[in-house]
Design an enzyme around this catalytic site. Structure first.
Site, PDB file in Angstrom:
ATOM      1  N   ARG A 193      11.323   2.071   4.137  1.00  0.00           N
ATOM      2  CA  ARG A 193      10.536   1.468   5.209  1.00  0.00           C
ATOM      3  C   ARG A 193      11.371   0.360   5.822  1.00  0.00           C
ATOM      4  O   ARG A 193      12.068  -0.368   5.107  1.00  0.00           O
ATOM      5  CB  ARG A 193       9.229   0.902   4.667  1.00  0.00           C
ATOM      6  N   HIS A 233       5.686   7.329  11.096  1.00  0.00           N
ATOM      7  CA  HIS A 233       5.188   7.141   9.731  1.00  0.00           C
ATOM      8  C   HIS A 233       4.631   8.496   9.275  1.00  0.00           C
ATOM      9  O   HIS A 233       3.426   8.672   9.150  1.00  0.00           O
ATOM     10  CB  HIS A 233       4.095   6.059   9.743  1.00  0.00           C
ATOM     11  N   ARG A 250       0.823  -1.210   0.000  1.00  0.00           N
ATOM     12  CA  ARG A 250       0.000   0.000   0.000  1.00  0.00           C
ATOM     13  C   ARG A 250       0.868   1.278   0.000  1.00  0.00           C
ATOM     14  O   ARG A 250       0.706   2.156  -0.844  1.00  0.00           O
ATOM     15  CB  ARG A 250      -0.863  -0.042   1.263  1.00  0.00           C
ATOM     16  N   THR A 251       1.775   1.340   0.930  1.00  0.00           N
ATOM     17  CA  THR A 251       2.610   2.540   1.072  1.00  0.00           C
ATOM     18  C   THR A 251       3.583   2.669  -0.102  1.00  0.00           C
ATOM     19  O   THR A 251       3.807   3.755  -0.620  1.00  0.00           O
ATOM     20  CB  THR A 251       3.384   2.486   2.401  1.00  0.00           C
ATOM     21  N   LYS A 298      22.140 -10.492   2.745  1.00  0.00           N
ATOM     22  CA  LYS A 298      23.478 -11.080   2.754  1.00  0.00           C
ATOM     23  C   LYS A 298      24.286 -10.576   3.940  1.00  0.00           C
ATOM     24  O   LYS A 298      25.496 -10.761   4.010  1.00  0.00           O
ATOM     25  CB  LYS A 298      24.210 -10.750   1.457  1.00  0.00           C
TER      26      LYS A 298
END
Ligand SMILES: [Zn+2]
Lengths: 310, 152
Positions: free
Chosen positions: A101, A129, A51-52, A80
């Protein structure tokens, strides 16, 4: 460190917030302004959030910029064992802005400290956020015509809900009144009530989602009550339906009332509310595009030229 | 210090006396000062009567003066502590510990999901309240009271 990074809503002054809202308003009228021609944005999603990510990537694309990145940490070099520091340093060589994010809290703050490229936080664990808060503010501003002197009722999970905490911080400049409606286990933390006290912001606190509270509200901000937040499952079973909104509960509400929800919803807003013109949660999500376009432009230090001529 | 309380611990010729440490954090303070590894004479008193604190602790260390970073750590868990520098049986300097506004790389964040616990990096905390001492992680915003802070 780039001063235009946006990690937390608390990084913004009142004027910067108002400026972002004006820019968002401009992009709502001109969503396809190609002012990022030749710019490249990285969307680094160490934790998936379709969504974001789609919202940010659409914002860049509609502004004429290009996007590189990854949508899942398992496809990135961090799988890694590369440190966040090194990933950010590497990506900084390629792009003009980093939108990230991360599942770890404070990741975006740290990233902003190790690079000169502006960093936009698209969510760091349970912490911040800010683009969600900007779209919430824009939705309130758009539906009420002002941010000043509004009664905002927050319902559901007020303990862990970062969106409601950030909204309190952001609204501090606009003389709000808050109603906090939650069960004891998910009540608003003292920290935020103390913040309101310090800023002289009035609030009420109840466990009862009552007609009085609903009918006095300009904005009702619903949040999800999640089972995993409860230490006592019996308590969850007892309260889970107490904070659900049904259309009949809105019969005597104010005409200007709008219902917001950060989405996705589960059962906290019943489907019969959707057809009510006071339901605003789907439009709210669309406002995220304009709010993010404004955030990206601020981060890059670009202002739409025509805005000054309007 | 009155003569009567002075008797509770031995007199010191040269060194440092850290007084007015709340009893419940005395042994944490001992650890911070690195006293276990010192070869010089050390006297530790605990549960001594104190008007201010009820029960207090005191640490006397011969021939050692502590650096500021160490005293900053003491300030975090015992903001009431007073540091006396002793030379030739005289207190030549006496000052309360002072907590800086920002505490760098002393405290470990208690939030396991904090970036500082997952990257090779320094921690940073801001003092948000001095009485009682409360500090907030610069990165994840978790707060903790000074006496509960986990020290590196
Ligand atoms: Zn932290």
């Amino acid at each position: 460190m780039n001063p235009n990074s946006l990690v937390s809503i608390a990084d913004l002054t009142k004027d910067e917030i108002l400026d972002l809202l004006k820019t968002a308003e401009y992009f709502e009228r001109h969503p396809n302004s190609k002012i990022l021609d030749g710019r490249v944005a990285a969307t680094l999603f160490f934790e998936p959030s379709t969504r974001t990510r789609l919202s940010f990537e659409t914002a860049v694309n509609r502004l004429g910029g290009r996007v590189i990145g990854f949508s899942d940490a398992s496809t990135s070099s961090s799988s890694k064992g590369e440190t966040l520091h090194d990933t950010i340093k590497m990506v900084s060589n390629y792009v003009d802005i980093i939108i990230m994010r991360h599942f770890l809290e404070g990741a975006a703050r740290y990233a902003s400290e190790v690079t000169d490229v502006p960093v936009v936080n698209a969510g760091d664990g349970a912490n911040q956020h800010p683009s969600q808060t900007m779209l919430d503010l824009y939705s309130i501003y758009k539906t009420q015509g002002t941010l000043y002197d509004l009664t905002i009722t927050m319902v559901g999970d007020l303990k862990y809900g970062r969106t409601v905490h950030s909204l309190i911080m952001a609204m501090q400049y606009f003389r709000p009144k808050f109603n906090f409606v939650a069960c004891h286990e998910l009540a608003m933390p003292d920290e935020y009530k103390r913040f309101c006290d310090e800023k002289g912001i009035p609030y009420t606190e109840t466990t009862d989602f009552s007609p009085e509270v609903i009918n006095s509200s300009d904005i009702i901000y619903m949040t999800r009550v999640q089972r995993e937040r409860f230490t006592d499952i019996m308590e969850y079973e007892r309260v889970k339906d107490l904070y659900n909104l049904h259309n009949s509960m809105l019969d005597n509400s104010k005409d200007n009332l709008r219902i917001l929800h950060p989405l996705p919803r589960i059962t906290e807003i019943s489907y019969d509310v959707d057809a009510n013109p006071k339901a605003y949660y789907f439009d709210q999500a669309r406002n995220g595009l304009y709010a993010r376009q404004a955030i990206i432009c601020r981060a890059l230090g670009i202002k739409p030229e025509e805005m000054t001529n309007e | 210090m009155t003569g009567k309380k002075e008797l509770a611990v031995a007199a010191l010729r040269n060194g440092t006396v850290i007084d007015h440490i709340p009893s419940d954090v005395l042994f944490k303070a001992v650890r911070i000062l690195g006293i276990e590894s010192l070869g010089t004479a050390v006297t530790i008193g605990n549960n001594l009567e104190s008007g201010k604190l009820g029960k207090k602790g005191i640490i006397k260390v011969a021939d050692v003066e502590f650096d500021q970073a160490t005293l900053d750590r003491i300030a975090l868990l015992a903001p009431t502590a007073v540091v006396n520098t002793i030379r030739d049986y005289n207190v030549v300097e006496k000052h309360p510990v002072t907590l800086p506004d920002t505490i760098t790389d002393i405290v470990r964040c208690a939030n396991p999901k904090c970036i500082t616990n997952n990257e090779p990096m320094a921690t940073r905390f801001h003092v948000v309240s001095r009485e009682p001492v409360t500090i907030r992680c610069h990165y994840c915003n978790h707060t903790v009271s000074g006496d509960k802070a986990q020290l590196h």
